[in-house]
Motif scaffolding. Structure first.
Motif, mmCIF file in Angstrom:
data_model
loop_
_atom_site.group_PDB
_atom_site.id
_atom_site.type_symbol
_atom_site.label_atom_id
_atom_site.label_comp_id
_atom_site.label_asym_id
_atom_site.label_seq_id
_atom_site.Cartn_x
_atom_site.Cartn_y
_atom_site.Cartn_z
ATOM 1 N N ASN A 277 9.077 -4.138 13.459
ATOM 2 C CA ASN A 277 7.680 -3.943 13.872
ATOM 3 C C ASN A 277 6.941 -2.969 12.954
ATOM 4 O O ASN A 277 5.908 -2.411 13.345
ATOM 5 C CB ASN A 277 7.635 -3.410 15.309
ATOM 6 C CG ASN A 277 8.197 -4.384 16.317
ATOM 7 O OD1 ASN A 277 7.515 -5.294 16.760
ATOM 8 N ND2 ASN A 277 9.462 -4.201 16.676
ATOM 9 N N LEU A 278 7.452 -2.776 11.742
ATOM 10 C CA LEU A 278 6.940 -1.734 10.853
ATOM 11 C C LEU A 278 5.439 -1.875 10.578
ATOM 12 O O LEU A 278 4.690 -0.899 10.657
ATOM 13 C CB LEU A 278 7.719 -1.749 9.538
ATOM 14 C CG LEU A 278 7.497 -0.547 8.614
ATOM 15 C CD1 LEU A 278 7.940 0.743 9.281
ATOM 16 C CD2 LEU A 278 8.252 -0.748 7.296
ATOM 17 N N GLU A 279 5.003 -3.077 10.261
ATOM 18 C CA GLU A 279 3.589 -3.303 9.929
ATOM 19 C C GLU A 279 2.682 -2.923 11.090
ATOM 20 O O GLU A 279 1.659 -2.260 10.909
ATOM 21 C CB GLU A 279 3.379 -4.771 9.559
ATOM 22 C CG GLU A 279 1.946 -5.129 9.196
ATOM 23 C CD GLU A 279 1.803 -6.597 8.825
ATOM 24 O OE1 GLU A 279 0.839 -7.226 9.289
ATOM 25 O OE2 GLU A 279 2.645 -7.126 8.065
ATOM 26 N N PHE A 280 3.073 -3.325 12.307
ATOM 27 C CA PHE A 280 2.237 -3.064 13.478
ATOM 28 C C PHE A 280 2.239 -1.582 13.848
ATOM 29 O O PHE A 280 1.204 -1.010 14.191
ATOM 30 C CB PHE A 280 2.718 -3.896 14.666
ATOM 31 C CG PHE A 280 2.807 -5.379 14.382
ATOM 32 C CD1 PHE A 280 1.882 -5.992 13.544
ATOM 33 C CD2 PHE A 280 3.817 -6.147 14.940
ATOM 34 C CE1 PHE A 280 1.959 -7.356 13.273
ATOM 35 C CE2 PHE A 280 3.898 -7.503 14.676
ATOM 36 C CZ PHE A 280 2.969 -8.112 13.849
ATOM 37 N N ILE A 281 3.425 -0.967 13.771
ATOM 38 C CA ILE A 281 3.537 0.455 14.119
ATOM 39 C C ILE A 281 2.770 1.309 13.111
ATOM 40 O O ILE A 281 2.050 2.239 13.496
ATOM 41 C CB ILE A 281 5.019 0.870 14.184
ATOM 42 C CG1 ILE A 281 5.700 0.208 15.394
ATOM 43 C CG2 ILE A 281 5.160 2.388 14.268
ATOM 44 C CD1 ILE A 281 7.201 0.435 15.473
ATOM 45 N N GLN A 282 2.903 0.991 11.833
ATOM 46 C CA GLN A 282 2.192 1.757 10.805
ATOM 47 C C GLN A 282 0.679 1.649 11.007
ATOM 48 O O GLN A 282 -0.043 2.651 10.912
ATOM 49 C CB GLN A 282 2.576 1.258 9.413
ATOM 50 C CG GLN A 282 1.921 2.057 8.286
ATOM 51 C CD GLN A 282 2.415 1.617 6.919
ATOM 52 O OE1 GLN A 282 2.972 0.538 6.750
ATOM 53 N NE2 GLN A 282 2.211 2.452 5.919
ATOM 54 N N ARG A 283 0.195 0.449 11.293
ATOM 55 C CA ARG A 283 -1.246 0.266 11.496
ATOM 56 C C ARG A 283 -1.745 1.043 12.708
ATOM 57 O O ARG A 283 -2.793 1.693 12.668
ATOM 58 C CB ARG A 283 -1.575 -1.220 11.669
ATOM 59 C CG ARG A 283 -3.066 -1.523 11.687
ATOM 60 C CD ARG A 283 -3.305 -3.016 11.679
ATOM 61 N NE ARG A 283 -2.847 -3.650 12.901
ATOM 62 C CZ ARG A 283 -2.388 -4.896 12.979
ATOM 63 N NH1 ARG A 283 -2.303 -5.649 11.896
ATOM 64 N NH2 ARG A 283 -2.008 -5.411 14.130
ATOM 65 N N TYR A 284 -0.956 1.011 13.786
ATOM 66 C CA TYR A 284 -1.327 1.764 14.990
ATOM 67 C C TYR A 284 -1.401 3.255 14.691
ATOM 68 O O TYR A 284 -2.364 3.945 15.082
ATOM 69 C CB TYR A 284 -0.300 1.496 16.091
ATOM 70 C CG TYR A 284 -0.362 2.503 17.229
ATOM 71 C CD1 TYR A 284 -1.315 2.398 18.225
ATOM 72 C CD2 TYR A 284 0.532 3.566 17.284
ATOM 73 C CE1 TYR A 284 -1.393 3.322 19.265
ATOM 74 C CE2 TYR A 284 0.473 4.504 18.313
ATOM 75 C CZ TYR A 284 -0.482 4.373 19.288
ATOM 76 O OH TYR A 284 -0.552 5.312 20.304
ATOM 77 N N LEU A 285 -0.395 3.765 13.976
ATOM 78 C CA LEU A 285 -0.366 5.206 13.662
ATOM 79 C C LEU A 285 -1.494 5.595 12.720
ATOM 80 O O LEU A 285 -2.089 6.666 12.853
ATOM 81 C CB LEU A 285 0.988 5.562 13.040
ATOM 82 C CG LEU A 285 2.201 5.453 13.981
ATOM 83 C CD1 LEU A 285 3.493 5.627 13.189
ATOM 84 C CD2 LEU A 285 2.127 6.461 15.106
ATOM 85 N N GLU A 286 -1.819 4.735 11.762
ATOM 86 C CA GLU A 286 -2.917 5.025 10.834
ATOM 87 C C GLU A 286 -4.246 5.067 11.559
ATOM 88 O O GLU A 286 -5.109 5.910 11.265
ATOM 89 C CB GLU A 286 -2.950 3.986 9.724
ATOM 90 C CG GLU A 286 -1.815 4.141 8.724
ATOM 91 C CD GLU A 286 -1.761 3.032 7.704
ATOM 92 O OE1 GLU A 286 -1.094 3.207 6.670
ATOM 93 O OE2 GLU A 286 -2.381 1.964 7.951
ATOM 94 N N GLN A 287 -4.431 4.181 12.519
ATOM 95 C CA GLN A 287 -5.679 4.168 13.294
ATOM 96 C C GLN A 287 -5.785 5.401 14.172
ATOM 97 O O GLN A 287 -6.862 5.966 14.345
ATOM 98 C CB GLN A 287 -5.752 2.894 14.141
ATOM 99 C CG GLN A 287 -5.970 1.649 13.300
ATOM 100 C CD GLN A 287 -5.866 0.371 14.100
ATOM 101 O OE1 GLN A 287 -5.338 0.352 15.210
ATOM 102 N NE2 GLN A 287 -6.382 -0.715 13.558
ATOM 103 N N LYS A 288 -4.649 5.849 14.700
ATOM 104 C CA LYS A 288 -4.639 7.080 15.489
ATOM 105 C C LYS A 288 -4.997 8.266 14.602
ATOM 106 O O LYS A 288 -5.708 9.189 15.034
ATOM 107 C CB LYS A 288 -3.253 7.313 16.106
ATOM 108 C CG LYS A 288 -2.891 6.333 17.212
ATOM 109 C CD LYS A 288 -3.629 6.659 18.505
ATOM 110 C CE LYS A 288 -3.153 7.949 19.111
ATOM 111 N NZ LYS A 288 -3.813 8.261 20.391
#
Length: 262
Positions: free
Chosen positions: A248-259
């Motif tokens: 799930n790296l792509e999704f988790i990274q995007r979520y963290l970047e948006q946070k």
């Protein structure tokens, strides 16, 4: 002249579409299902598609809707960078260059889906499963930032890597995002065979010899000299992404970047 040609093209497309039969409810549902599910699970959640959907809701990134025929599920829209261009948009295809190059949903198709009410601006394209979401939400803000720093530094490599223990909060291991390497691999990575023999040579009993394989020497230390093994491996910290994080790296990274931005 270009604008005139585009208007003629749009008008002819409009006339042609108005003469085409109205699809049945079953045909409409088939078109909707094709748009939503034909491309595979999580397709719309990928970065390429996610950001196209975001652009479809941004007036500065979209052209002007010329016409929309909800019965036939089609739309005409001007180009955002070339307003003289008018694109015919369906759920399955679009006249724009992006669709012609990729043959995948473009921002215009997503805009049509929004106009038809197939999706809403709140469409969840995070890609996060309930399990991953729960584990992410259990982390504190500093722990999330530490995870993002780790991902940004290591990228998409799924192999083990050495890092400072202070850079990996214990919570990341606890929630199952990071796997710690076992002592055997740490010793194998950081000690030569002769180093191991030299360390063991001070022991009263010296049960291993130069003829033993390195793996056998390491297994002996871990199984029979736990304090020594802990002291030796404690100088190093070797980890890797867990299967859950890597998948799930792509999704988790995007979520963290948006946070991070918010």
């Amino acid at each position: 002249m270009g604008l005139f040609k585009s208007l003629i093209k749009a008008l002819s497309g409009e006339i042609s579409a108005s003469l085409s039969p109205v699809p049945t409810p079953e045909e409409c549902q088939s078109m909707v299902n094709g748009f939503l599910y034909e491309y595979g699970e999580s397709f719309h959640c990928t970065n390429e598609q996610y950001y196209r959907f975001q652009r479809s809701m941004n007036p500065e990134k979209m052209g002007r809707i010329v016409s929309i025929d909800k019965q036939r599920m089609r739309m005409q829209i001007t180009g955002s960078y070339h307003p003289e261009q008018i694109y015919n948009v369906y759920l399955s295809h679009c006249d724009c260059n992006d669709f012609k190059e990729r043959h995948l949903p473009c921002k215009h198709i997503y805009r049509l889906a929004l106009e038809l009410g197939i999706v809403t601006p709140q469409w969840d394209l995070s890609g996060l499963t309930p399990e991953v979401r729960e584990r992410l939400f259990s982390l504190s803000e500093p722990q999330k930032k530490a995870l993002l720093r780790l991902i940004n530094k290591q990228g998409a490599r799924g192999t083990e890597f050495d890092t400072g223990k202070g850079t990996v909060p214990a919570a990341l291991v606890k929630v199952g995002f990071i796997d710690e390497a076992p002592q055997e691999r740490i010793l194998d990575k950081n000690f030569k065979k002769q180093d191991l023999l030299d360390i063991l040579s001070v022991s009263e009993s010296f049960p291993v010899s130069h003829n033993d394989k390195k793996s056998a020497i390491i297994n002996y230390i871990v199984q029979n000299e736990p304090k020594l093994a802990k002291t030796m491996s404690g100088k190093f910290y070797r980890v890797k992404y867990s299967e859950m994080l890597f998948k799930n790296l792509e999704f988790i990274q995007r979520y963290l970047e948006q946070k991070e931005v918010s």
